[in-house]
Design an enzyme around this catalytic site. Sequence first.
Site, mmCIF file in Angstrom:
data_model
loop_
_atom_site.group_PDB
_atom_site.id
_atom_site.type_symbol
_atom_site.label_atom_id
_atom_site.label_comp_id
_atom_site.label_asym_id
_atom_site.label_seq_id
_atom_site.Cartn_x
_atom_site.Cartn_y
_atom_site.Cartn_z
ATOM 1 N N GLU A 19 34.008 44.668 40.130
ATOM 2 C CA GLU A 19 35.088 43.659 40.174
ATOM 3 C C GLU A 19 36.432 44.352 40.136
ATOM 4 O OE1 GLU A 19 35.098 40.572 37.190
ATOM 5 O OE2 GLU A 19 32.944 40.238 37.410
ATOM 6 N N ASP A 60 34.094 32.618 32.462
ATOM 7 C CA ASP A 60 35.205 32.164 33.299
ATOM 8 C C ASP A 60 34.671 31.480 34.569
ATOM 9 O OD1 ASP A 60 37.717 31.911 34.474
ATOM 10 O OD2 ASP A 60 37.785 33.989 35.152
ATOM 11 N N GLU A 107 29.550 42.369 31.520
ATOM 12 C CA GLU A 107 30.610 42.415 30.507
ATOM 13 C C GLU A 107 30.213 41.913 29.129
ATOM 14 O OE1 GLU A 107 34.349 40.854 31.688
ATOM 15 O OE2 GLU A 107 34.526 42.196 33.386
ATOM 16 N N TYR A 110 40.622 45.846 35.784
ATOM 17 C CA TYR A 110 41.818 45.076 36.166
ATOM 18 C C TYR A 110 43.092 45.798 35.748
ATOM 19 C CZ TYR A 110 38.558 41.367 37.352
ATOM 20 O OH TYR A 110 37.546 40.637 37.934
HETATM 21 C C1 GCB Z 1 35.899 39.469 34.660
HETATM 22 C C2 GCB Z 1 34.687 38.607 34.634
HETATM 23 C C3 GCB Z 1 34.792 37.436 35.604
HETATM 24 C C4 GCB Z 1 36.200 36.846 35.543
HETATM 25 C C5 GCB Z 1 37.175 37.908 35.964
HETATM 26 C C6 GCB Z 1 38.644 37.418 35.924
HETATM 27 O O1 GCB Z 1 35.887 40.600 34.266
HETATM 28 O O2 GCB Z 1 33.495 39.314 34.874
HETATM 29 O O3 GCB Z 1 33.840 36.486 35.245
HETATM 30 O O4 GCB Z 1 36.315 35.718 36.371
HETATM 31 O O5 GCB Z 1 37.085 39.000 35.100
HETATM 32 O O6 GCB Z 1 39.134 36.936 36.938
HETATM 33 O O7 GCB Z 1 39.245 37.508 34.868
#
Ligand code: GCB
Length: 615
Positions: A506, A174, A410, A470
Amino acid sequence: MLYPQQNNYRATFDLSGYWRFKADPKQQGHAEKWYAKKLDGDAHSIAIPGSWNEQLTEQGLRNFVGKAWHETTFKIPGVVQENNRIWIRIAAADHAAEVWLNGNYVGDHYGGYMPFGFELTEFLNKPGEENHLSVCVDSTLTMHTLPQDVDPESEQYNTPGYERRHLFPATRFDFFPYGGLTRSVNIVATPKEYISDIKIESTLDGKVRVGVSSSIDKEITVQILDAEGVEVGSGNSAGATVELKIDHPKLWGPSQPYLYIARVSLKDGDAILDQYDEDFGIREIKVEGGKVLFNNEPLFMSGFGKHEDFPIVGRGQFRPAYLRDYELMRWIGANSYRTSHYPYDEEMMRLADRMGFLVIDEVAAVSLGFWSNDFDDLKPLLDNHKKAIKELYERDKNHPSVISWSITNEPNLWAEEYYQNEASSRYFKEVYEYTKSLDSSRPVMSISMAAHKENDVVLESCDVIGINRYYGWYTKPVDLEQAGKDLGDELDRTFKKYGKPIMITEFGADTVEGMHSTTAQMFTEEFQTAFTLKYLEVMTARDFVFGSHVWNFADFMTPQHFRRVILNKKGVFTRDRNPKSVAFKLREYWHDLDKISDEHRPKKSKPGFLVQDVK
Ligand code: GCB
């Protein structure tokens, strides 16, 4: 190859400027020998360092992934050329480069984000005459490269879990697949006999061990200078290692980033053949009893996952932005960041040493996918993974700011069926053990995604755990109470299983600046704030959590996809570095957080002196 340095024995010339550039989508360049003469036809100017995608958007190169030729000319003064060896040092070519000088093939390097160099001496024209330098850069990636990617036409491209064809340009990750000569290109002159590498190890009691590699076995002397240039230690050896001691050493840390210089000389009798000054700091990082200790005090990391991504520049060296990012991190109360998802410019590392930031240094093993249950099939990827770790270690080993190696981010993001098995488990064990064999002084981190939770095979292979989560965004969106509960439960289970310190590497919510709502509404500034504070509350309540890195420091460019509005908008700052509302809340939170020792905080920003700052 050592970072370019100029002194009484060495000279360096920066080749930054406008070069000529020609994309080679039909791959004709090699057959037609584009390296042998001035580029013609469709050639453009390009600023180096820089990536082609943002600079040459209107030339159809915005989404170009492939081979492109770069050329420039340079002259070397006779006094420099006559008695020296002349080298080229390229600080990064994303992702492969082949180099020619005056039509002669000089060498190649595979792997982006890393410096490499070749000796040019035998290929140079006469002193003072023009030399023609040609570099073919290829930004193509495969299943065996780091970062990894697949051919969009291959069967591996689509998995039942996800269609990568949805991303344009297609990537497994991403962030935007910029290509080019993204960092400095230098010509370096060294003496005939020269120092090729320096490795500095130290302990808190002031013992320093300097390992030196050189082109010839001669005497090595090392002088240690303090920040005022006063000698505080010295030693010499006929071999490659010099051991010495600094009395009452000043330690390096965020609140006082104290640097010493090791002045290394290669000698023949009284004559100095070559000399190089390498900075270092004395500090210690270790994992003990479920905690991470920095200079013997529990560490709590506040900060971000970042990207090298800037308007206009794309992924290209941008020194003013590096400084501004550190100033913003200082302003907000961050003491650290991760070089997600690839090694950053060494200029960033050098500045971190000076400004007192702690860095988790990540290799470009992002969203790795495995295609077989047979370990032997994974070997080509494993070889490149080890090579990338070795090169990262070689480049960054002496930076006190670098406190951990992140060996992967990841794996199995794309839910390939070949993952939770012996082959991938063995793969990561080998990567982990290899990293430890290079450097036992820094904890190794592996970073997992949500799918396999505490059972992810990658978590077996690390000293400290990083998890990207998330809850409340990609899963069970909006319900932050549930998100907090799910996160807390998972953290507790993970710590119970491994007993290793955990960091949330994250967590974040896409946020369009200027969007507001009185109710919980995704994409608004209020939701980003509530989401962030909920995660912080859950993490800070647990002593085994040693840090929180918000995703992301700033909005960043990524391939086109229905989940993104041009940029990934999870930035606490916009792409041009203005704060969203959450920045002010984070600032209060981190400044008040007594889990962060004063020793582990970089110096505070000063208030504005002409007008008052916004609170
Ligand atoms: C993640 C990834 C990162 C993405 C992020 C997202 O888990 O490690 O590269 O940019 O999520 O914003 O979805």
